[in-house]
Write a protein that holds these residues in place. Sequence first.
Motif, PDB file in Angstrom:
ATOM      1  N   THR A  77      10.520   7.558  10.791  1.00 14.37           N
ATOM      2  CA  THR A  77      10.276   6.178  10.405  1.00 14.37           C
ATOM      3  C   THR A  77      10.462   5.284  11.621  1.00 14.37           C
ATOM      4  O   THR A  77      11.593   5.039  12.062  1.00 14.37           O
ATOM      5  CB  THR A  77      11.250   5.732   9.287  1.00 14.37           C
TER       6      THR A  77
ATOM      7  N   LYS B  79       8.584  -0.337  14.016  1.00 12.13           N
ATOM      8  CA  LYS B  79       7.422  -1.164  13.642  1.00 12.13           C
ATOM      9  C   LYS B  79       6.474  -0.297  12.839  1.00 12.13           C
ATOM     10  O   LYS B  79       6.102   0.792  13.257  1.00 12.13           O
ATOM     11  CB  LYS B  79       6.731  -1.689  14.901  1.00 12.13           C
ATOM     12  N   HIS B  80       6.106  -0.788  11.681  1.00 15.01           N
ATOM     13  CA  HIS B  80       5.205  -0.012  10.831  1.00 15.01           C
ATOM     14  C   HIS B  80       4.106  -0.918  10.293  1.00 15.01           C
ATOM     15  O   HIS B  80       4.019  -2.081  10.682  1.00 15.01           O
ATOM     16  CB  HIS B  80       6.012   0.654   9.706  1.00 15.01           C
TER      17      HIS B  80
ATOM     18  N   ASN C 209       3.253  -1.735   6.973  1.00 15.66           N
ATOM     19  CA  ASN C 209       3.262  -2.256   5.603  1.00 15.66           C
ATOM     20  C   ASN C 209       4.375  -3.262   5.313  1.00 15.66           C
ATOM     21  O   ASN C 209       4.871  -3.342   4.187  1.00 15.66           O
ATOM     22  CB  ASN C 209       3.319  -1.075   4.624  1.00 15.66           C
ATOM     23  N   THR C 210       4.702  -4.052   6.321  1.00 18.63           N
ATOM     24  CA  THR C 210       5.761  -5.057   6.158  1.00 18.63           C
ATOM     25  C   THR C 210       5.508  -5.965   4.958  1.00 18.63           C
ATOM     26  O   THR C 210       6.451  -6.357   4.269  1.00 18.63           O
ATOM     27  CB  THR C 210       5.865  -5.912   7.433  1.00 18.63           C
TER      28      THR C 210
ATOM     29  N   THR D 125       6.878  -3.904   2.151  1.00 22.86           N
ATOM     30  CA  THR D 125       8.294  -3.493   2.222  1.00 22.86           C
ATOM     31  C   THR D 125       9.231  -4.705   2.152  1.00 22.86           C
ATOM     32  O   THR D 125      10.300  -4.615   1.551  1.00 22.86           O
ATOM     33  CB  THR D 125       8.577  -2.670   3.495  1.00 22.86           C
TER      34      THR D 125
ATOM     35  N   SER E 165      10.969   2.468   1.960  1.00 25.13           N
ATOM     36  CA  SER E 165      11.090   3.375   3.097  1.00 25.13           C
ATOM     37  C   SER E 165       9.903   4.336   3.207  1.00 25.13           C
ATOM     38  O   SER E 165       9.453   4.652   4.312  1.00 25.13           O
ATOM     39  CB  SER E 165      12.403   4.146   2.970  1.00 25.13           C
TER      40      SER E 165
ATOM     41  N   LYS F  20       7.175   2.591   4.902  1.00 21.44           N
ATOM     42  CA  LYS F  20       7.432   2.413   6.342  1.00 21.44           C
ATOM     43  C   LYS F  20       6.994   3.639   7.147  1.00 21.44           C
ATOM     44  O   LYS F  20       6.695   3.549   8.330  1.00 21.44           O
ATOM     45  CB  LYS F  20       8.926   2.181   6.607  1.00 21.44           C
TER      46      LYS F  20
ATOM     47  N   ASN G 297      14.485   4.614  11.409  1.00 17.51           N
ATOM     48  CA  ASN G 297      14.487   3.261  10.851  1.00 17.51           C
ATOM     49  C   ASN G 297      14.023   3.243   9.398  1.00 17.51           C
ATOM     50  O   ASN G 297      13.177   2.432   9.013  1.00 17.51           O
ATOM     51  CB  ASN G 297      13.646   2.342  11.737  1.00 17.51           C
TER      52      ASN G 297
END
Length: 386
Positions: A21, A24-25, A27-28, A31, A58, A61, A385
């Motif tokens: 994880t 930075k991903h 799907n903020t 999430t 999670s 993310k 993360n």
Amino acid sequence: PKPSADPPATTVKSYACQRRTPLKHHNTFLTDALEILAENAEFNENEGRSVAFRRSASVLKALPHVVRGMDDLKNLPCLGEHSVRVIKEILEDGTSSEVESTRQSEQYQAMKALTGVFGVGVKSADRWFREGLRRPLDLIHTGQKLNLAQQAGVQYYNDLNRPVTKREAVAISHIVEKAVNAVLSGAIITLMGGFRRGKEVGHDVDFLITHLEEGAEEGLMPKVLNWLEEQGLLLYQKTTRNSYLESKDGPARPPHNLDRFERCFSIFKLEKGKEGSGTSLNTSYDSGTTEGITGTTEQPGPSWRAVRVDLVVSPFSQFAFATLGWTGSKLFERELRRWAGQEKGMSLSSHALYDSKQQRYLRANSEEEIFAHLGLEYIPPSERNA
Ligand code: DCP
Ligand code: MG
């Protein structure tokens, strides 16, 4: 793996400690919404519900792409009915009515503000909310009885709610190194928590301190605190022994190490621009007490700010476990312990790993060895993360 007729679906493992994880991903927008509901469930002391929302968030993310439609959720683990409903609403309407009404609610806002005071937990915040209090200053206006942590929390409220930058964390590292080196040579000081996972900002700065020579670390904490106190660098400190352990880690605690793991919750006075060298207005630190506020007449000004700092001292034999346990994220830690218990019949803590089948503790000198004992692929800190 044999070829399949289906288009390649993203496969996501069900425990957060089985997957990578990144910080930075993609799907903020989803999430953040799910985590508001998780937070609100915590405010209502509904842990099961809170963990369910955190697990859903999670999973999203860990996805290598943006979720654009419900099809993208196929085959994903941990997505409960409620989370799916919220995600669907956001995908279709842009927002979720439940999330928005939670965000706007008086209870959520008051609980967020009150638990945002250092030293205030959900129970006190909820009691105060029911008595009609809404903001941190209401605690003062209504003359609430506050403990020393909470007094410091109110006093330094603004500073402690302003994110700590990586730069400030590094400046604090230099101070901690200087303090530790002044009282014991050869100690190893490591930055833990969010900063070890690559975060640019944090709510505090976490350090783990150890020494290659087993036992040399004993008695270190009070000496370090004394040094910091003498330099006028501490605004508040409270040392606890094993409280983290006693609440959570029961059987995995090696009994002979009961007194050797110390944690200090503190507030540092950090000079802006330059580190250290604050002049002390304080009375000297009484080593008989374990908690105290100093410099109570001082207010953060242009020249310094208050920063939350956690210090943990670990014997070297437990250093790998302490490192793994203090790197986080909180959900990653929770999932590691759940994996150990449910899938491996083991009990993991920040001190040790106990194998119930073999009825013995498994040694480890590195995080890699702990993952191997647990039958997990190694996940580096920057991918924890969850
Ligand atoms: N930790 C934990 N469970 C707790 C407290 C702490 O597992 N109840 C571990 C995992 C955390 C680490 O300690 O990552 C540090 O705790 P923080 O609350 O400081 O969390 P982070 O450093 O991850 O985030 P932040 O950037 O908010 O400080
Ligand atoms: Mg932290």
